[in-house]
Design a protein around this motif. Structure first.
Motif, PDB file in Angstrom:
ATOM      1  N   GLN A 263       2.488   1.643  -3.497  1.00 14.69           N
ATOM      2  CA  GLN A 263       1.520   2.083  -4.506  1.00 14.69           C
ATOM      3  C   GLN A 263       1.151   3.551  -4.314  1.00 14.69           C
ATOM      4  O   GLN A 263       1.023   4.304  -5.288  1.00 14.69           O
ATOM      5  CB  GLN A 263       0.277   1.208  -4.454  1.00 14.69           C
ATOM      6  CG  GLN A 263       0.477  -0.186  -5.033  1.00 14.69           C
ATOM      7  CD  GLN A 263      -0.800  -1.003  -5.008  1.00 14.69           C
ATOM      8  OE1 GLN A 263      -1.491  -1.056  -3.994  1.00 14.69           O
ATOM      9  NE2 GLN A 263      -1.113  -1.628  -6.121  1.00 14.69           N
TER      10      GLN A 263
ATOM     11  N   GLN B  46       0.819  -1.209   0.000  1.00 15.19           N
ATOM     12  CA  GLN B  46       0.000   0.000   0.000  1.00 15.19           C
ATOM     13  C   GLN B  46       0.853   1.259   0.000  1.00 15.19           C
ATOM     14  O   GLN B  46       0.579   2.214  -0.734  1.00 15.19           O
ATOM     15  CB  GLN B  46      -0.932  -0.012   1.207  1.00 15.19           C
ATOM     16  CG  GLN B  46      -2.024  -1.073   1.144  1.00 15.19           C
ATOM     17  CD  GLN B  46      -2.861  -1.108   2.408  1.00 15.19           C
ATOM     18  OE1 GLN B  46      -2.673  -0.286   3.313  1.00 15.19           O
ATOM     19  NE2 GLN B  46      -3.788  -2.059   2.490  1.00 15.19           N
TER      20      GLN B  46
ATOM     21  N   ARG C  69       1.715   6.638  -6.944  1.00 13.05           N
ATOM     22  CA  ARG C  69       0.657   7.525  -7.417  1.00 13.05           C
ATOM     23  C   ARG C  69       0.988   8.994  -7.162  1.00 13.05           C
ATOM     24  O   ARG C  69       0.672   9.861  -7.984  1.00 13.05           O
ATOM     25  CB  ARG C  69      -0.668   7.176  -6.725  1.00 13.05           C
ATOM     26  CG  ARG C  69      -1.305   5.889  -7.209  1.00 13.05           C
ATOM     27  CD  ARG C  69      -2.713   5.747  -6.672  1.00 13.05           C
ATOM     28  NE  ARG C  69      -2.737   5.654  -5.212  1.00 13.05           N
ATOM     29  CZ  ARG C  69      -2.724   4.503  -4.540  1.00 13.05           C
ATOM     30  NH1 ARG C  69      -2.684   3.355  -5.204  1.00 13.05           N
ATOM     31  NH2 ARG C  69      -2.752   4.487  -3.224  1.00 13.05           N
TER      32      ARG C  69
ATOM     33  N   THR D  97      -1.986  -4.034  -8.989  1.00 14.06           N
ATOM     34  CA  THR D  97      -3.391  -3.626  -9.128  1.00 14.06           C
ATOM     35  C   THR D  97      -4.248  -4.795  -9.585  1.00 14.06           C
ATOM     36  O   THR D  97      -5.358  -5.019  -9.069  1.00 14.06           O
ATOM     37  CB  THR D  97      -3.492  -2.465 -10.114  1.00 14.06           C
ATOM     38  OG1 THR D  97      -2.656  -1.385  -9.680  1.00 14.06           O
ATOM     39  CG2 THR D  97      -4.930  -1.972 -10.223  1.00 14.06           C
TER      40      THR D  97
ATOM     41  N   TYR E  20       3.520  -2.090 -10.698  1.00 12.77           N
ATOM     42  CA  TYR E  20       2.316  -1.375 -10.259  1.00 12.77           C
ATOM     43  C   TYR E  20       1.073  -1.952 -10.928  1.00 12.77           C
ATOM     44  O   TYR E  20       0.036  -2.169 -10.262  1.00 12.77           O
ATOM     45  CB  TYR E  20       2.456   0.098 -10.586  1.00 12.77           C
ATOM     46  CG  TYR E  20       1.306   0.948 -10.076  1.00 12.77           C
ATOM     47  CD1 TYR E  20       1.305   1.412  -8.774  1.00 12.77           C
ATOM     48  CD2 TYR E  20       0.234   1.262 -10.892  1.00 12.77           C
ATOM     49  CE1 TYR E  20       0.254   2.181  -8.288  1.00 12.77           C
ATOM     50  CE2 TYR E  20      -0.830   2.018 -10.424  1.00 12.77           C
ATOM     51  CZ  TYR E  20      -0.808   2.491  -9.120  1.00 12.77           C
ATOM     52  OH  TYR E  20      -1.859   3.243  -8.650  1.00 12.77           O
TER      53      TYR E  20
ATOM     54  N   LYS F  18      -7.304  -6.821  -7.410  1.00 12.85           N
ATOM     55  CA  LYS F  18      -8.670  -7.015  -7.903  1.00 12.85           C
ATOM     56  C   LYS F  18      -9.054  -8.489  -7.956  1.00 12.85           C
ATOM     57  O   LYS F  18     -10.207  -8.851  -7.751  1.00 12.85           O
ATOM     58  CB  LYS F  18      -8.804  -6.403  -9.291  1.00 12.85           C
ATOM     59  CG  LYS F  18      -8.686  -4.889  -9.314  1.00 12.85           C
ATOM     60  CD  LYS F  18      -8.810  -4.361 -10.725  1.00 12.85           C
ATOM     61  CE  LYS F  18      -8.718  -2.836 -10.750  1.00 12.85           C
ATOM     62  NZ  LYS F  18      -8.801  -2.286 -12.138  1.00 12.85           N
TER      63      LYS F  18
END
Length: 555
Positions: A521, A518, A525, A545, A541, A549
């Motif tokens: 990432q 976390q 961002r 992601t 990255y 998901k």
């Protein structure tokens, strides 16, 4: 010189110096018209690429621009050098590795290759990589030292500059005053214009504040660094000194008839420059005794290692494998290097031509070299046992490559013994091998391989803190094998002090992994930019992601 006017050497002809101790002075640099335009553009590009950025695509682009500048000078003499072509290929390979991985090894290989390339372009006759590196550094230092005087000479004269400033000031003074008067009248007469003017002045104030914040002391120093790097790329300063010194050495050892033996002592009866040489046979007997005695000692050590390590090695209970590998490896590597140095010492001069005892001396030294090769294999086995029981780490990979270089160095020692190669030849061959090893380290995706090996092998324990401290491109590999943590016998990480390791359970390790993912990432961002972009980070990255998901769906 075969060079475009833009990149011709920028030093003035040296004046005839008196017969006294040489005094170093900065190079007298001259900027061409094109260089006067390219220098500020280069500083701007350096600032845009590197200011408050990590290393990645920016370093690759800057290196490629530097290579283009070098090749634009058409260094035809350098193209005839195989070392120049090799380093040029290595520079392009390391650039690709920086843009792909952005690893520390790739960054080191890229910067080192660029300096080597500048050294070989400066002096195409150079053969030693170390001397080419020093030539590149020396040329850069000459440019940086002469840069202040160059910038002062490039500025217009004070009288001309003051005259132009005064003329423009007098020309603009009246229009500016008239503009100010009408601006005040319109502010008083038109409220809408006054509101717009207030917004414009506020925006101008914010822009000036941001500009002054941008021109901080740290940023100004960074711009100075960019100016130095850009000037070193654009300007060429020939430094023939190291190339001339290297030209004194040959590929093979030559017999010295004025000093028959290596042990030479002063004797007062032979005049100021006379020497009395010791008997070459005495030096031969000393060398034969050294090779004979140390061969016997090394034979005992190798016999123990072969019987103990080569076949069916099993560490005893409470056996400290880490201490055994670390201390033993370093000591044995030092002994191998010391043995190579002793061989170089005895075969440095006329013992290569002592025909009565040369065969015995050569075979004694050859056996010693071969026994040192066996010792290097034993060191490799120690390293292998550590990896098999404790896992991969950076130092273990470094030891593997160092042993490869050591074995190559032992082969070159055999060339010296049997072909009368000089120490210069050995340094040349081993420097090329070391550069190729550096390129191999730069091209490898070592962190991914370390993580995958440590998590998929059946180890008694895994240092998970070490894996979590690796670059972010390793995180998809850790997430992919997060289920393996439940099968580990022992999971450790360094405690808060950093001096000791603590045991953690699988659930704690997973929480640490999720927190690391976390935070990385979020950092990508908020802080990632095109300047420090690498393909590995972008792929990591996107993969993280996709894994995030897909995880709820699997549940």
């Amino acid at each position: 010189m075969n060079a475009l006017p833009l990149f011709t050497p920028t030093t003035a002809p040296a004046e005839t110096a008196p017969l006294s101790a040489p005094v170093w002075r900065p190079a007298h640099l001259v900027l061409t018209t094109a260089q006067k335009w390219l220098l500020p553009l280069g500083v701007l590009a350096f600032d845009v690429l590197f200011w408050q950025q990590g290393l990645g695509l920016n370093l690759a682009l800057y290196t490629l621009l530097a290579v283009v500048v070098l090749l634009a000078g058409r260094p035809r003499a350098a193209w005839r050098s195989g070392y120049f072509r090799l380093v040029l290929a290595g520079t392009l390979l390391s650039c690709a590795a920086v843009a792909w991985y952005g690893s520390g090894a790739a960054v080191l290989a890229c910067t080192g290759s660029l300096l080597l390339l500048w050294g070989y372009a400066n002096q195409p006759l150079l053969q030693q990589a170390s001397l080419a590196l020093l030539t590149g550094l020396g040329a850069a230092a000459e440019v940086v030292a002469g840069l202040p005087a160059l910038l002062v000479r490039s500025l217009p004269s004070r009288s001309t500059k003051a005259g132009r400033v005064g003329w423009y000031a007098r020309l603009l003074l009246v229009p500016v005053l008239i503009l100010g008067v009408f601006h005040m009248l319109f502010v008083l007469a038109n409220p809408r214009y006054a509101a717009w003017a207030a917004v414009a002045w506020a925006q101008l104030g914010r822009w000036l504040a941001a500009w002054f914040e941008l021109l901080s002391i740290g940023h100004l120093l960074f711009l100075v660094l960019g100016l130095a790097c850009t000037a070193a790329v654009l300007l060429r300063v020939p430094l023939p000194g190291l190339a001339q010194w290297e030209a004194r050495f040959g590929e093979f050892t030559l017999r010295r008839r004025d000093r028959v033996a290596s042990f030479a002592v002063r004797h007062p009866h032979f005049g100021r420059h006379g020497f009395r040489t010791a008997d070459l046979r005495k030096e031969y007997l000393a060398a034969l005794a050294v090779f004979g005695l140390v061969n016997l000692l090394l034979l005992a050590v190798n016999a123990i290692d072969v019987q103990w390590l080569w076949f069916g090695f099993e560490p005893e209970k409470n056996f400290d494998l880490a201490q055994f590998v670390h201390e033993g490896t370093y000591v044995l590597i030092f002994s191998i290097l010391l043995a190579m140095g002793i061989v170089l010492w005895f075969f440095r001069r006329n013992l290569n031509f002592y025909q009565p005892g040369l065969p015995a001396l050569r075979w004694g030294a050859t056996v010693w070299v071969l026994q040192n090769a066996v010792l290097a294999v034993s060191v490799g086995l120690r390293n292998y046992y550590y990896i098999s029981n404790m896992g991969l780490a950076y130092k273990r990979i470094g030891v593997c490559f160092f042993l490869l270089l050591t074995l190559f160095g032992l082969v070159t020692i055999l060339l010296k013994i049997w072909q009368r190669r000089s120490a210069f030849s050995l340094v040349r061959l081993n420097s090329v091998a070391a550069y190729l090893v550096l390129l191999a380290l730069a091209a490898g995706n070592w962190e991914i391989w370390i993580a995958r090996f440590n998590l998929t092998s059946d180890f008694k324990q895994v240092d998970y803190g070490f894996l979590l401290d690796m670059p972010g491109r390793v995180l998809p590999e850790l997430v992919r094998y997060r289920a393996v943590l439940g099968q580990m016998k022992q999971i450790t990480r360094d405690d808060d002090s950093g001096y000791y390791s603590e045991v953690i359970d699988a659930e704690t390790a997973r929480r640490l992994l999720d927190g690391r993912v976390q935070s990385w990432q979020q950092q990508q961002r908020e802080q990632a930019s095109w300047q420090d972009w690498t393909y590995a980070d972008q792929s990591a990255y996107a993969e993280l992601t996709a894994l995030a998901k897909a995880r709820p769906a699997k549940r």
